[in-house]
Design an enzyme around this catalytic site. Structure first.
Site, short mmCIF file in Angstrom:
data_model
loop_
_atom_site.label_atom_id
_atom_site.label_comp_id
_atom_site.label_asym_id
_atom_site.label_seq_id
_atom_site.Cartn_x
_atom_site.Cartn_y
_atom_site.Cartn_z
N THR B 146 16.66 15.16 -35.27
CA THR B 146 17.91 14.46 -34.92
C THR B 146 17.54 13.35 -33.94
O THR B 146 17.09 12.29 -34.35
CB THR B 146 18.98 15.41 -34.34
OG1 THR B 146 18.42 16.16 -33.28
CG2 THR B 146 19.48 16.36 -35.42
N THR B 184 19.42 23.53 -28.96
CA THR B 184 19.80 22.95 -30.25
C THR B 184 18.53 22.72 -30.92
O THR B 184 17.97 21.65 -30.93
CB THR B 184 20.45 21.59 -30.20
OG1 THR B 184 21.67 21.73 -29.56
CG2 THR B 184 20.76 21.08 -31.60
N ASN B 383 23.26 10.84 -23.80
CA ASN B 383 24.29 11.84 -23.99
C ASN B 383 25.70 11.33 -23.71
O ASN B 383 26.66 12.07 -23.84
CB ASN B 383 23.99 13.07 -23.14
CG ASN B 383 22.79 13.81 -23.70
OD1 ASN B 383 22.87 14.33 -24.81
ND2 ASN B 383 21.70 13.83 -22.97
#
Lengths: 388, 388
Positions: B146, B184, B383
């Site tokens: 990702t 994650t 983020n």
């Protein structure tokens, strides 16, 4: 609206030379009575600063005659020398005021792990004593600032059952390390109501539990956090416990809001309200978990109503809820319904500084709110570029 | 050094069109046996994604024939539709491979709270099946990325008591939300050693407990974290449990280090080692508390050896220690001794990317290390500017 608004108090703030900036850095608040009743709450951090150790002893008999506070140095992790320095500061205050050192409460804030320059502190105490006045509260409020951008103060005025007026005033500092069981936060509260030490203690714990304890700017707990409450009884008012506690809670809530609003580098003030919880403890745990999620806090900085990061944080708690019954609203838009996609996230407006996140656990009727800030470039900058 | 290095495995990575960037986003790893033994560990987040719910069931009988993984969407907080989409994905894999859907393990990663575009996933599965090859591991490793800047893989080669060689390979993705009980993070591990499901499970839990579980980049726990281990038995080697567990731990440790080294926006990789603790749990709690202090992490970004922030974090734990017996070293310099000022903090060199913080509790002989990152402008940027 400060600590000298209630009758029976004098205060001062002076420049002792602890701060390289030359700004005021030493404050003194004196209770002239007739009562000297006091109560205090302290950081629950086990690595507590020397003044915390000292002041815990001072207040243990319910009497405090004076509070001396310095910015420019926390006097934490400073060993026996640090404790001796706190002791010497109290002795100096006692000497110049003609009181007992064991009734002198000491607070420090600033960098951890550095000894205080006593050759500046002791003359500073003399200067502060000379400057004491019944309108010196604002100067004291300014002298305790560290990275605060503005001084913080608050006032409540009430009456007792006989219609006798009393007031509660407060000053606070703190703009980071705001966390559980207080913050790098020093708060002095004064009242001219006549309240016994035992009741002061109960009222103070009740008030701080739902105000300062629920301000959680960055999850970090300081070594020096202290809230001290002094009663002079000079108004002659004797308010009922609930009346006094209610007023005290209002003052604490206002100061807590001002601390969050001035948190280092923040661009949003976030209230995280969890409701329909099985217990207040559950609600608080859920709100606090979200308040400590860096991913959530960074998303709010980016004005991204990222409810997935809210649910991720909720899911780390052991509060009573079913994941597929969670509802989340941001600024009034129900973006998560029954644990899944709700209304269009683009409807959420995160431009205002104030953000309200509401988490519905569908598990009971209790609720709690935690106040926090977003995670910003300025937070990183302020906490990486400067020691504190 | 990937999942197709062990014998008995094929893999592929293709572009299904889930990512706006057009980069590969769908991976398939197939175990051709003879054994199909498997074990897995999952996020402990109660808000778990649909593929986590599905795959928990799939692996519960100790058999997994194939693993399908997609980036570009987490399929978390997506309700019954999300679960149906995971089910359909497994059915599609089963159809094209001629196996049972209940032996198809599914992993997803990406934004929470969005439905997967099944019109892209299902053709993607067909394309991946067509591309399967015994050297397709690197493509699979790339398709699961990702915000990772590099694909991550690792390999261990060992021998059993008879001298028969076996290997353990792995691929991993994850570059943020690295936290307790995984991250994650999606990890696929393969081995050609013959190991029964029960032993795979024990070995996997032993290995992840001291590797992935101790990588804590930002304290946030994902809804999708999964580590799955497949054994084909194709080498014929039957290693002793401790030999296998040791090799597996080495592979997991290498992948965990690579995850931390690629954490979003980090400029330092920080190992926080707590030693002389009364228990391993105490040591882990202390290290983790420091690893989650934003103030500490921002200080390291600023190359400030701020040991006061270390002690502040240590003081919030209930580990056994006396505050005046704490020692802290950073990169070999003993900057805090007996809870107070130690060697000159200016001696600490924080220029290198690697930082070692050593906390001596003087309370026993246990130890534990947590790996984390600093808190940087780039972390906030990544983020806040992008949803994930």
């Amino acid at each position: 609206m400060t600590v000298t608004t209630p009758q029976g108090f004098r205060a001062a703030g002076v420049t002792a030379g602890l701060k390289a900036s030359g700004k005021p850095d030493l404050a003194l608040v004196v209770n002239d009575g007739p009562s000297k009743a006091a109560a205090a709450v302290f950081t629950s951090n086990r690595v507590a600063a020397a003044p915390v150790h000292w002041s815990r002893q001072v207040v243990s008999d319910g009497r405090v005659d004076a509070v001396v506070l310095n910015s420019g140095g926390a006097n934490a992790c400073t060993g026996p020398t640090g404790f001796q320095n706190t002791h010497s500061t109290a002795e100096k205050v006692a000497e110049v005021l003609g009181i007992s050192a064991t009734d002198v409460f000491v607070c420090s804030t600033g960098l951890i792990g550095e000894q205080l320059p006593m050759d500046k502190i002791l003359p500073g105490v003399e200067a502060a004593a000379a400057a004491l006045s019944t309108d010196g509260g604002p100067e004291a409020g300014t002298a305790i600032m560290t990275t605060d951008s503005v001084p913080k103060s608050a006032l409540f005025i009430g009456t007792d059952a006989d219609g006798q007026e009393f007031s509660i005033g407060g000053i606070a500092k703190g703009a980071g390390m705001l966390a559980p069981g207080l913050a790098t936060m020093l708060v002095v509260l004064t009242t001219d109501a006549a309240v016994e030490p035992e009741l002061l203690d109960v009222a103070l714990r009740d008030a701080t539990r739902i105000t300062f304890d629920r301000a959680d700017s960055d999850g970090c707990m300081s070594t020096n956090d202290t809230v001290v409450l002094l009663s002079s009884g000079a108004s002659g008012a004797v308010p009922a416990t609930d009346v006094f506690t209610d007023g005290l809670t209002k003052v604490c809530a206002e100061l807590a809001r001002k601390l969050i609003a001035d948190a280092e580098g923040a661009s949003h003030d976030i209230a995280i309200r969890t409701f329909n919880a099985a217990s207040e403890a559950d609600a608080e745990a859920v709100s606090r978990s979200v308040a400590r999620s860096n991913l959530f806090k960074a998303a709010i900085f980016g004005k991204d109503p990222n409810w997935g990061r809210v649910l991720s944080a909720v899911g780390t708690t052991d509060a009573a809820f079913e994941p597929d019954q969670l509802n989340v609203a941001m600024n009034g838009i129900q973006i998560c319904r029954n644990g899944s996609i709700g209304d269009d996230r683009s409807l959420v407006n995160l431009e205002p500084r104030e953000v309200l996140v509401e988490i519905d656990l569908q598990a009971g009727d209790a609720e709690a709110t935690i106040w926090t800030n977003d995670l910003t470039h300025d937070y990183v900058h302020e906490n990486s570029a400067y020691s504190s």
